[in-house]
Design a protein around this motif. Sequence first.
Motif, PDB file in Angstrom:
ATOM      1  N   ASP A   1      59.319  49.143 -20.586  1.00  0.00           N
ATOM      2  CA  ASP A   1      59.309  47.981 -21.255  1.00  0.00           C
ATOM      3  C   ASP A   1      60.869  48.024 -20.921  1.00  0.00           C
ATOM      4  O   ASP A   1      61.665  48.508 -22.488  1.00  0.00           O
ATOM      5  CB  ASP A   1      58.801  47.813 -22.710  1.00  0.00           C
TER       6      ASP A   1
ATOM      7  N   ALA B   1      63.143  45.518 -21.138  1.00  0.00           N
ATOM      8  CA  ALA B   1      63.038  44.528 -22.148  1.00  0.00           C
ATOM      9  C   ALA B   1      63.778  44.973 -23.293  1.00  0.00           C
ATOM     10  O   ALA B   1      64.788  44.425 -24.432  1.00  0.00           O
ATOM     11  CB  ALA B   1      62.315  43.376 -22.324  1.00  0.00           C
ATOM     12  N   ARG B   2      62.436  45.604 -23.636  1.00  0.00           N
ATOM     13  CA  ARG B   2      63.062  46.133 -25.164  1.00  0.00           C
ATOM     14  C   ARG B   2      63.593  47.827 -25.620  1.00  0.00           C
ATOM     15  O   ARG B   2      64.127  47.983 -26.972  1.00  0.00           O
ATOM     16  CB  ARG B   2      61.299  46.885 -25.922  1.00  0.00           C
TER      17      ARG B   2
END
Length: 291
Positions: free
Chosen positions: A275, A277-278
């Motif tokens: 992930d 984005a995180r």
Amino acid sequence: MVNMSGILAFFVGLVMVGLVSSAKFDELFQSSWALDHFIHEGEQIKLQLDKYSGAGFESKKKYMFGRVSLNLKLVEGDSAGTVTAFYMSSEGANHNEFDFEFLGNTTGEPYSVQTNVYVNGVGNREQRLNLWFDPTKEFHSYSIFWNQRQVVFLVDETPIRVHMNLEHKGNPIPKDQAMGVYSSLWNADDWATQGGRVKTDWSHAPFVATYKDFEINACECPVPVTAAENAKRCSSSEDKSYWWDEPTMSELSLHQSHQLLWVRANHMVYDYCSDTARFPVTPAECVHHRH
């Protein structure tokens, strides 16, 4: 995906030398909240959730290293918004925790299980997969094994996640705090199903999760004893040998590694390691983990 060669042989066949506990529910656990939503039916325990309350139970003792296991039949039908949790946790702001969270769904969709690992109070290590069977129709076993080398999450004896000791790489592992064993059924429709887009339909209440075959084979930790004393007490030495410290328990067997690869390739739907984005910078343990 049946027949394990290493870890299961030890769990079933080894003469266990440590402080071992395997018993009926009332000997190991107690209700922790909402006793009126908690049902005994012979050897089975049922937790109920309605719009007024969920329910939960906890172990009477705390443990460090070993294995905990139970058989669980999850909420049937339209269970969207509900979460059935089975987890281990220590206490305090810097707690360690191993989580199974079974996320409810609308009828006909696959049931998802989310796992997480907290180390020194820091989590955000979610992995999510769709189970390869309907967990509402029959009982299935869910287990957590841990020692100083690894934490292993198992479903019907198939490993679905491994968190390795990478202290030599600067990544801590939860190996110094005694942990209780917990389970609960609760409403989490702000996030549990499709990120909170699908809410709990209370017309289907009460929602029921059913448990049986409770087992704890682990090192019991007296409450007043310090973490350092417990760690020493629950680790093998010259004068004692614990089954969880056997060399074959330090990593997955080749067969188990293949099982884990199968799970990840065919059933994983979210991995925090991917992930971006995180985590614009890949978490350190993700770089080093090879499973």
